[in-house]
Design a protein around this motif. Structure first.
Motif, PDB file in Angstrom:
ATOM      1  N   GLU A 140       0.835  -1.230  -0.099  1.00  0.00           N
ATOM      2  CA  GLU A 140       0.010  -0.044  -0.119  1.00  0.00           C
ATOM      3  C   GLU A 140       1.016   1.237   0.000  1.00  0.00           C
ATOM      4  O   GLU A 140       0.699   2.208  -0.794  1.00  0.00           O
ATOM      5  CB  GLU A 140      -0.861   0.103   1.152  1.00  0.00           C
ATOM      6  CG  GLU A 140      -1.966   1.267   1.230  1.00  0.00           C
ATOM      7  CD  GLU A 140      -2.832   1.151   2.536  1.00  0.00           C
ATOM      8  OE1 GLU A 140      -2.680   0.291   3.435  1.00  0.00           O
ATOM      9  OE2 GLU A 140      -3.434   2.124   2.543  1.00  0.00           O
ATOM     10  N   ALA A 141       1.962   1.413   0.845  1.00  0.00           N
ATOM     11  CA  ALA A 141       2.815   2.316   0.850  1.00  0.00           C
ATOM     12  C   ALA A 141       3.504   2.571  -0.550  1.00  0.00           C
ATOM     13  O   ALA A 141       3.804   3.636  -1.188  1.00  0.00           O
ATOM     14  CB  ALA A 141       3.744   2.096   2.025  1.00  0.00           C
ATOM     15  N   LYS A 144       1.051   3.942  -3.101  1.00  0.00           N
ATOM     16  CA  LYS A 144       1.150   5.417  -2.777  1.00  0.00           C
ATOM     17  C   LYS A 144       2.168   6.099  -3.264  1.00  0.00           C
ATOM     18  O   LYS A 144       1.877   7.364  -3.827  1.00  0.00           O
ATOM     19  CB  LYS A 144       0.742   5.930  -1.224  1.00  0.00           C
ATOM     20  CG  LYS A 144      -0.696   5.258  -0.878  1.00  0.00           C
ATOM     21  CD  LYS A 144      -0.779   5.714   0.851  1.00  0.00           C
ATOM     22  CE  LYS A 144      -2.234   5.320   1.301  1.00  0.00           C
ATOM     23  NZ  LYS A 144      -2.191   5.625   2.700  1.00  0.00           N
ATOM     24  N   GLU A 145       3.487   5.893  -3.081  1.00  0.00           N
ATOM     25  CA  GLU A 145       4.629   6.410  -3.405  1.00  0.00           C
ATOM     26  C   GLU A 145       4.606   6.418  -4.997  1.00  0.00           C
ATOM     27  O   GLU A 145       5.175   7.319  -5.690  1.00  0.00           O
ATOM     28  CB  GLU A 145       5.730   5.598  -2.944  1.00  0.00           C
ATOM     29  CG  GLU A 145       7.197   6.334  -3.352  1.00  0.00           C
ATOM     30  CD  GLU A 145       7.210   7.552  -2.542  1.00  0.00           C
ATOM     31  OE1 GLU A 145       6.678   7.873  -1.706  1.00  0.00           O
ATOM     32  OE2 GLU A 145       8.127   8.496  -3.055  1.00  0.00           O
ATOM     33  N   GLU A 147       2.042   6.287  -7.026  1.00  0.00           N
ATOM     34  CA  GLU A 147       1.047   7.178  -7.387  1.00  0.00           C
ATOM     35  C   GLU A 147       1.464   8.725  -7.143  1.00  0.00           C
ATOM     36  O   GLU A 147       1.175   9.572  -8.061  1.00  0.00           O
ATOM     37  CB  GLU A 147      -0.392   6.976  -6.507  1.00  0.00           C
ATOM     38  CG  GLU A 147      -1.469   8.141  -6.872  1.00  0.00           C
ATOM     39  CD  GLU A 147      -2.683   7.821  -5.890  1.00  0.00           C
ATOM     40  OE1 GLU A 147      -2.612   6.713  -5.134  1.00  0.00           O
ATOM     41  OE2 GLU A 147      -3.776   8.522  -6.345  1.00  0.00           O
ATOM     42  N   HIS A 148       2.061   9.067  -6.122  1.00  0.00           N
ATOM     43  CA  HIS A 148       2.883  10.278  -5.796  1.00  0.00           C
ATOM     44  C   HIS A 148       3.894  10.603  -6.962  1.00  0.00           C
ATOM     45  O   HIS A 148       3.788  11.645  -7.650  1.00  0.00           O
ATOM     46  CB  HIS A 148       3.444  10.345  -4.459  1.00  0.00           C
ATOM     47  CG  HIS A 148       3.891  11.841  -4.389  1.00  0.00           C
ATOM     48  ND1 HIS A 148       3.328  12.854  -4.144  1.00  0.00           N
ATOM     49  CD2 HIS A 148       5.374  11.852  -3.989  1.00  0.00           C
ATOM     50  CE1 HIS A 148       4.244  13.866  -3.837  1.00  0.00           C
ATOM     51  NE2 HIS A 148       5.646  13.348  -3.845  1.00  0.00           N
ATOM     52  N   HIS A 151       2.087  11.609 -10.354  1.00  0.00           N
ATOM     53  CA  HIS A 151       1.798  12.545 -10.018  1.00  0.00           C
ATOM     54  C   HIS A 151       2.779  13.868 -10.567  1.00  0.00           C
ATOM     55  O   HIS A 151       2.545  14.782 -11.270  1.00  0.00           O
ATOM     56  CB  HIS A 151       0.941  13.141  -8.833  1.00  0.00           C
ATOM     57  CG  HIS A 151      -0.355  12.298  -8.491  1.00  0.00           C
ATOM     58  ND1 HIS A 151      -1.103  12.051  -9.744  1.00  0.00           N
ATOM     59  CD2 HIS A 151      -0.845  11.909  -7.628  1.00  0.00           C
ATOM     60  CE1 HIS A 151      -2.458  11.549  -9.105  1.00  0.00           C
ATOM     61  NE2 HIS A 151      -1.998  11.148  -7.962  1.00  0.00           N
TER      62      HIS A 151
END
Length: 204
Positions: A140-141, A144-145, A147-148, A151
């Motif tokens: 999950e981390a 998110k990383e 995904e970041h 972006h």
């Protein structure tokens, strides 16, 4: 009666002429008025010719003043164009620097993403029997990383695209400015050629 009609025609031509091209006609009119004044038979006729000469002189002075004002305005416009051109050059240089910085950011984002992917793969190989809960948290981390980072990559790509568009606009502006300057130069050459032609052509 015919002399008055000729004067009216000349006066209308002088009023229509707004670019100083009728100076030669004004001078001819002034010479004719002077000759008539010299040959005037009565005081009233002499006074009339005198007033005509003063009027013609005023028109010549006005035309000369107008020409000087246009000349000064052209000088100021040229200075303004040079200032704008220098500003555009500075803007182009700044755009090049921003584009180079954006490229560096993209490369850095790609390296970070590649390192994260390699780290995830190595972690899976090392941990043959990882704890399910910890693995889920780690995934999950990492998600998110990633995904970041995605972006960040999109943001950097958007900035790069914006800089490309701005650079294209700057180039278009330079091209239009150069075209305008060339047109102004051509127009000035045509006007000078017309004035030279009018000066060399014999007047009736």
């Amino acid at each position: 009666m015919g002399a008055v009609t000729d004067d009216e025609v000349i006066r209308k031509r002088l009023l229509i002429d707004g670019d100083g091209a009728g100076d030669d006609r004004r001078i001819n009119l002034l010479v004719k008025s002077f000759i008539k004044w010299c040959n005037s038979g009565s005081q009233e006729e002499g006074y009339t010719q005198y007033q005509r000469m003063l009027s013609t002189l005023s028109q010549c002075e006005f035309s000369m003043g107008k020409t000087l004002l246009v000349y000064d305005m052209n000088l100021r416009e040229m200075e303004n164009y040079e200032k704008i051109y220098k500003e555009i050059e500075c803007s182009i240089a700044g755009a090049h620097e921003k584009i180079a910085e954006c490229k560096k950011q993209i490369l850095q984002a790609k390296r970070i993403r590649k390192n994260r992917q390699e780290y995830d793969a190595l972690a899976k190989v090392i941990q043959h029997h990882p704890d399910r809960h910890e693995t889920l948290k780690e995934l999950e981390a990492l998600g998110k990383e990633l995904e970041h980072l995605s972006h960040i990559k999109e943001s950097v790509e958007d900035k790069l695209e914006l800089r490309r568009k701005q650079f294209h606009v700057l180039l278009s502006t330079i091209h239009e400015l150069q075209q305008t300057l060339e047109n102004d130069e051509k127009l000035s050459e045509v006007e000078e050629a017309q004035e030279a032609s009018m000066e060399t052509d014999p007047k009736p």
